[in-house]
Motif scaffolding. Structure first.
Motif, PDB file in Angstrom:
ATOM      1  N   ASP A 268     -14.601   6.342  17.515  1.00  0.00           N
ATOM      2  CA  ASP A 268     -15.884   6.578  18.175  1.00  0.00           C
ATOM      3  C   ASP A 268     -15.718   7.456  19.413  1.00  0.00           C
ATOM      4  OD1 ASP A 268     -17.234   5.013  16.322  1.00  0.00           O
ATOM      5  OD2 ASP A 268     -16.905   3.174  17.469  1.00  0.00           O
ATOM      6  N   ASP A 269     -14.589   7.310  20.101  1.00  0.00           N
ATOM      7  CA  ASP A 269     -14.355   8.074  21.324  1.00  0.00           C
ATOM      8  C   ASP A 269     -13.282   9.126  21.066  1.00  0.00           C
ATOM      9  OD1 ASP A 269     -12.538   6.018  20.889  1.00  0.00           O
ATOM     10  OD2 ASP A 269     -11.950   5.915  23.005  1.00  0.00           O
ATOM     11  N   ILE A 270     -13.641  10.383  21.194  1.00  0.00           N
ATOM     12  CA  ILE A 270     -12.689  11.475  20.998  1.00  0.00           C
ATOM     13  C   ILE A 270     -12.610  12.366  22.233  1.00  0.00           C
ATOM     14  CG2 ILE A 270     -12.943  11.493  18.501  1.00  0.00           C
ATOM     15  CD1 ILE A 270     -14.791  13.931  18.818  1.00  0.00           C
ATOM     16  N   ASP A 271     -13.151  11.914  23.346  1.00  0.00           N
ATOM     17  CA  ASP A 271     -13.024  12.665  24.592  1.00  0.00           C
ATOM     18  C   ASP A 271     -13.011  11.667  25.742  1.00  0.00           C
ATOM     19  OD1 ASP A 271     -16.358  13.893  23.924  1.00  0.00           O
ATOM     20  OD2 ASP A 271     -15.723  11.926  24.656  1.00  0.00           O
ATOM     21  N   GLY A 272     -13.057  12.175  26.960  1.00  0.00           N
ATOM     22  CA  GLY A 272     -13.015  11.303  28.129  1.00  0.00           C
ATOM     23  C   GLY A 272     -11.916  11.705  29.086  1.00  0.00           C
ATOM     24  N   GLU A 273     -11.504  10.794  29.947  1.00  0.00           N
ATOM     25  CA  GLU A 273     -10.512  11.068  30.974  1.00  0.00           C
ATOM     26  C   GLU A 273      -9.108  11.125  30.380  1.00  0.00           C
ATOM     27  OE1 GLU A 273     -10.974   7.872  33.710  1.00  0.00           O
ATOM     28  OE2 GLU A 273     -12.901   8.585  34.501  1.00  0.00           O
ATOM     29  N   TYR A 274      -8.240  11.888  31.038  1.00  0.00           N
ATOM     30  CA  TYR A 274      -6.826  11.886  30.698  1.00  0.00           C
ATOM     31  C   TYR A 274      -6.003  12.115  31.954  1.00  0.00           C
ATOM     32  CZ  TYR A 274      -6.929  17.049  30.842  1.00  0.00           C
ATOM     33  OH  TYR A 274      -7.057  18.358  31.222  1.00  0.00           O
ATOM     34  N   TRP A 275      -4.742  11.691  31.913  1.00  0.00           N
ATOM     35  CA  TRP A 275      -3.862  11.872  33.065  1.00  0.00           C
ATOM     36  C   TRP A 275      -2.418  11.999  32.595  1.00  0.00           C
ATOM     37  CZ3 TRP A 275      -0.028   8.231  33.619  1.00  0.00           C
ATOM     38  CH2 TRP A 275      -0.223   7.004  33.000  1.00  0.00           C
ATOM     39  N   ASP A 276      -1.572  12.502  33.500  1.00  0.00           N
ATOM     40  CA  ASP A 276      -0.148  12.647  33.200  1.00  0.00           C
ATOM     41  C   ASP A 276       0.617  12.641  34.520  1.00  0.00           C
ATOM     42  OD1 ASP A 276       2.010  13.714  31.030  1.00  0.00           O
ATOM     43  OD2 ASP A 276       2.319  14.720  32.950  1.00  0.00           O
ATOM     44  N   VAL A 277       1.786  12.007  34.537  1.00  0.00           N
ATOM     45  CA  VAL A 277       2.662  12.006  35.700  1.00  0.00           C
ATOM     46  C   VAL A 277       4.091  12.166  35.204  1.00  0.00           C
ATOM     47  CG1 VAL A 277       2.891   9.482  35.734  1.00  0.00           C
ATOM     48  CG2 VAL A 277       3.312  10.811  37.828  1.00  0.00           C
ATOM     49  N   GLY A 278       4.904  12.949  35.927  1.00  0.00           N
ATOM     50  CA  GLY A 278       6.262  13.183  35.450  1.00  0.00           C
ATOM     51  C   GLY A 278       7.184  13.678  36.543  1.00  0.00           C
ATOM     52  N   ILE A 279       8.442  13.872  36.164  1.00  0.00           N
ATOM     53  CA  ILE A 279       9.462  14.389  37.067  1.00  0.00           C
ATOM     54  C   ILE A 279      10.162  15.570  36.402  1.00  0.00           C
ATOM     55  CG2 ILE A 279       9.869  12.216  38.267  1.00  0.00           C
ATOM     56  CD1 ILE A 279      12.377  11.867  36.508  1.00  0.00           C
ATOM     57  N   ARG A 280      10.678  16.460  37.246  1.00  0.00           N
ATOM     58  CA  ARG A 280      11.461  17.612  36.783  1.00  0.00           C
ATOM     59  C   ARG A 280      12.760  17.630  37.568  1.00  0.00           C
ATOM     60  NH1 ARG A 280      10.802  22.853  34.498  1.00  0.00           N
ATOM     61  NH2 ARG A 280      12.140  24.431  35.466  1.00  0.00           N
ATOM     62  N   TRP A 281      13.885  17.723  36.837  1.00  0.00           N
ATOM     63  CA  TRP A 281      15.203  17.724  37.467  1.00  0.00           C
ATOM     64  C   TRP A 281      15.963  18.959  37.019  1.00  0.00           C
ATOM     65  CZ3 TRP A 281      20.227  15.671  35.344  1.00  0.00           C
ATOM     66  CH2 TRP A 281      21.229  15.673  36.324  1.00  0.00           C
ATOM     67  N   THR A 282      16.344  19.807  37.973  1.00  0.00           N
ATOM     68  CA  THR A 282      17.093  21.035  37.676  1.00  0.00           C
ATOM     69  C   THR A 282      18.285  21.122  38.633  1.00  0.00           C
ATOM     70  OG1 THR A 282      15.602  22.263  39.141  1.00  0.00           O
ATOM     71  CG2 THR A 282      15.105  22.294  36.778  1.00  0.00           C
ATOM     72  N   PRO A 283      19.370  20.372  38.358  1.00  0.00           N
ATOM     73  CA  PRO A 283      20.513  20.372  39.279  1.00  0.00           C
ATOM     74  C   PRO A 283      21.233  21.705  39.369  1.00  0.00           C
ATOM     75  CG  PRO A 283      21.067  19.247  37.226  1.00  0.00           C
ATOM     76  CD  PRO A 283      19.595  19.521  37.176  1.00  0.00           C
ATOM     77  N   ASN A 284      21.125  22.531  38.319  1.00  0.00           N
ATOM     78  CA  ASN A 284      21.735  23.855  38.313  1.00  0.00           C
ATOM     79  C   ASN A 284      21.000  24.695  37.273  1.00  0.00           C
ATOM     80  OD1 ASN A 284      23.129  23.499  35.641  1.00  0.00           O
ATOM     81  ND2 ASN A 284      24.192  21.889  36.810  1.00  0.00           N
ATOM     82  N   PRO A 285      21.265  26.014  37.236  1.00  0.00           N
ATOM     83  CA  PRO A 285      20.518  26.876  36.290  1.00  0.00           C
ATOM     84  C   PRO A 285      20.753  26.545  34.823  1.00  0.00           C
ATOM     85  CG  PRO A 285      21.559  28.182  38.030  1.00  0.00           C
ATOM     86  CD  PRO A 285      22.105  26.805  38.157  1.00  0.00           C
ATOM     87  N   ARG A 286      21.793  25.760  34.507  1.00  0.00           N
ATOM     88  CA  ARG A 286      22.098  25.457  33.107  1.00  0.00           C
ATOM     89  C   ARG A 286      21.388  24.219  32.588  1.00  0.00           C
ATOM     90  NH1 ARG A 286      27.046  25.949  35.498  1.00  0.00           N
ATOM     91  NH2 ARG A 286      27.446  23.734  35.103  1.00  0.00           N
ATOM     92  N   VAL A 287      20.835  23.394  33.466  1.00  0.00           N
ATOM     93  CA  VAL A 287      20.251  22.111  33.064  1.00  0.00           C
ATOM     94  C   VAL A 287      18.795  22.040  33.519  1.00  0.00           C
ATOM     95  CG1 VAL A 287      20.378  19.602  33.276  1.00  0.00           C
ATOM     96  CG2 VAL A 287      22.482  20.954  33.215  1.00  0.00           C
ATOM     97  N   VAL A 288      17.900  21.700  32.605  1.00  0.00           N
ATOM     98  CA  VAL A 288      16.491  21.471  32.916  1.00  0.00           C
ATOM     99  C   VAL A 288      16.058  20.196  32.205  1.00  0.00           C
ATOM    100  CG1 VAL A 288      14.138  22.345  32.794  1.00  0.00           C
ATOM    101  CG2 VAL A 288      16.035  23.943  33.133  1.00  0.00           C
ATOM    102  N   VAL A 289      15.516  19.238  32.975  1.00  0.00           N
ATOM    103  CA  VAL A 289      15.049  17.966  32.416  1.00  0.00           C
ATOM    104  C   VAL A 289      13.610  17.739  32.865  1.00  0.00           C
ATOM    105  CG1 VAL A 289      15.381  15.472  32.303  1.00  0.00           C
ATOM    106  CG2 VAL A 289      17.377  16.996  32.395  1.00  0.00           C
ATOM    107  N   ASN A 290      12.697  17.593  31.923  1.00  0.00           N
ATOM    108  CA  ASN A 290      11.301  17.259  32.191  1.00  0.00           C
ATOM    109  C   ASN A 290      10.964  15.956  31.480  1.00  0.00           C
ATOM    110  OD1 ASN A 290       9.761  19.321  33.797  1.00  0.00           O
ATOM    111  ND2 ASN A 290      10.688  20.675  32.286  1.00  0.00           N
ATOM    112  N   LEU A 291      10.524  14.948  32.230  1.00  0.00           N
ATOM    113  CA  LEU A 291      10.143  13.658  31.669  1.00  0.00           C
ATOM    114  C   LEU A 291       8.781  13.261  32.220  1.00  0.00           C
ATOM    115  CD1 LEU A 291      13.511  11.718  32.143  1.00  0.00           C
ATOM    116  CD2 LEU A 291      12.722  12.861  30.063  1.00  0.00           C
ATOM    117  N   GLY A 292       7.967  12.615  31.398  1.00  0.00           N
ATOM    118  CA  GLY A 292       6.655  12.196  31.872  1.00  0.00           C
ATOM    119  C   GLY A 292       5.949  11.302  30.881  1.00  0.00           C
ATOM    120  N   THR A 293       4.811  10.776  31.312  1.00  0.00           N
ATOM    121  CA  THR A 293       3.965   9.972  30.440  1.00  0.00           C
ATOM    122  C   THR A 293       2.526  10.107  30.906  1.00  0.00           C
ATOM    123  OG1 THR A 293       3.679   7.784  29.441  1.00  0.00           O
ATOM    124  CG2 THR A 293       4.119   7.854  31.805  1.00  0.00           C
TER     125      THR A 293
END
Length: 495
Positions: A268-293
């Motif tokens: 019945d509901d196909i729209d409405g509010e949405y949200w997201d929160v996450g972290i980004r970790w890039t200790p050096n140019p070779r590593v990229v980590v993005n996590l969220g929910t």
């Protein structure tokens, strides 16, 4: 179909003109033709009454890459002719009606171009693809060498990006694109899409805190098909977002928005509010980590995107739960990497790059997808491991399907003229009754594939390759069980 190919060609030519006009570009080009064929001891992929057959093939290919001060272009294209598509072969496998479709010419195309029409202001884009895919993902696959259950998808996009720096404090981006997709098989609706996106963000270089607003709109118009009348789908949203850069390595980010959608759904509901929160970790140019929910109208939306690069290694992993369309999955890239990249002209074989497996039909799909890839390259050898799982649910009737695969491949140069490649693959598909609209193929199947091939360079411009492949599939549906032994050979000459 002739008019469709003309439109795709026009889009491609437009990209060529836009990219190369008014500038001197650096070009890398290539072309060749491969002639050969294959022998199969089970050409119909049948459980019993196996029939062996020789099939001839011819495959011209071209490639081009241009780089200029204001534009870029990349083109990879091939078209394989096979003698099976127009043959009188009749297979008693239960694949009748649309599933009996075979293609004599199988195209494979990847084209992308961009051109900065007005410096630091307006960029034009053009892209086109053509590739084969299965009509039913649960029936024995026909996506090579002119077998049954084959569809060809053509897709082109033209668009523009307006980008402007505002008072040295914010970045404005306004993008519009128009896309059309066509299919050889009438079960899939030909479609047109208008897509617009607006983003306004403060510049991260001026503060640890950045904020922004954004909006997205997409309308897809489907033509009528053999199973559905014409209809439209619309997705639109607006959001605010912010990011806090704690240090050079750590970032906290989040967003909050509202979405408005129009499509057929059991919910019945196909729209409405949405949200997201996450972290980004890039200790050096070779590593990229993005996590969220986050949360959307269909439930939680966890996400992960990890990449790692070293001298000889590349690792990437991703997970997401998103709302998408089958048209996007059918035109998607299967992500295969390794010594047997389907666009490698040295192989001279079938252009076997496929779209991702998905439902027959055009209603939106909830896609929960996990992908993992690892590649190690030594001086003379390359090892590639890849795997994925896609859990899909059609919002129109809540039917579900799951597609899993894993592949390990190994390639090694034995000498300056001789190389060997080995690949072992596993594929599993699970579908509910009703997940497939054609016949009773919505069952579980599991397939194993092993391939051993050799490439031999003869002179400076000619390559010979030969390969043996064994496939074994077991299914809950008896007509889907089969074993096949196949030998493939090709000679390719580069111009």
């Amino acid at each position: 179909m002739k008019s469709r190919r003309i439109m795709m060609t026009s889009a491609l030519c437009t990209g060529l003109v836009l990219t190369t006009s008014g500038q001197s570009a650096e070009w890398e080009t290539g072309a060749g033709i491969a002639v050969g064929g294959y022998y199969s001891d089970n050409i119909c992929l049948a459980q019993s009454d196996k029939e062996d057959k020789w099939v001839g093939t011819a495959r011209p290919d071209v490639s081009a890459r241009g780089r200029g001060a204001r534009g870029n272009l990349s083109l990879q294209a091939a078209a394989q002719y096979n003698s099976l598509g127009d043959s009188s072969l009749e297979c008693n496998t239960g694949q009748e009606g649309p599933l009996a479709n075979r293609e004599t010419v199988i195209p494979s195309l990847r084209f992308n171009s961009d051109y900065e029409l007005v410096q630091d202001w307006l960029q034009l884009d053009a892209a086109a693809t053509a590739q084969q895919n299965s009509i039913s993902p649960f029936a024995p696959t026909g996506t090579d060498n002119g077998r049954d259950n084959t569809n060809i998808t053509y897709d082109y996009t033209v668009g523009a990006l307006l980008r402007r720096r505002l008072a040295q404090t914010a970045d404005l981006r306004l993008r519009y694109s128009y896309n059309e997709q066509f299919n050889e098989v009438g079960l899939f609706g030909d479609s047109k899409e208008d897509r617009a996106q607006l983003d306004l963000d403060t510049l991260s270089a001026r503060s640890r805190v950045t904020v922004g607003v954004g909006g997205r709109y997409s309308k897809v118009r489907y033509d009528d098909t053999e199973i559905n009348p014409a209809f439209d789908n619309e997705l639109s949203s607006a959001e605010i977002r912010a990011a806090l850069q704690f240090s050079a390595a750590w970032q906290l980010n989040g967003l909050y928005g509202e979405e408005w959608n129009e499509f057929t759904s059991v919910r019945d509901d196909i729209d409405g509010e949405y949200w997201d929160v996450g972290i980004r970790w890039t200790p050096n140019p070779r590593v990229v980590v993005n996590l969220g929910t986050g949360e959307r109208f269909f439930g939680s939306t966890p996400r992960a995107d990890i990449s790692y690069r070293h001298k000889r290694s590349e690792l990437s992993a991703s997970y997401a739960r998103t709302l998408t369309f089958p048209r996007n999955l059918r035109a998607g890239d299967n992500g295969f990497i390794g010594p047997e990249d389907p666009f490698d002209p040295e192989l001279g074989g079938a252009p076997d790059r496929e779209g991702l497996p998905t439902f027959i039909g055009d209603s939106p799909v909830l896609n929960e997808r996990f992908e993992l890839r690892y590649r190690f390259t030594a001086r003379r050898s390359t090892v590639t491991l890849s795997g994925s799982e896609s859990r899909q649910r059609r919002v129109e009737n809540a039917s579900e399907a799951t597609f899993r695969n894993a592949t390990i491949s190994f390639g090694r140069s034995l000498s300056s003229k001789l190389s060997v490649n080995l690949r072992l693959g596993w594929d599993e598909r699970e579908g509910e009754i009703g997940a497939d609209l054609i016949g009773d193929f919505g069952r579980t199947s599991e397939a194993w594939r092993a391939r051993l091939g050799f490439n031999r360079r003869v002179g400076n411009n000619t390559t010979f390759n030969v390969a043996y492949e064994y496939t074994s599939q077991e299914s809950d549906f008896a007509l889907n069980d089969y074993d096949e032994n196949r030998v493939t050979f090709n000679v390719r000459h580069a111009f």
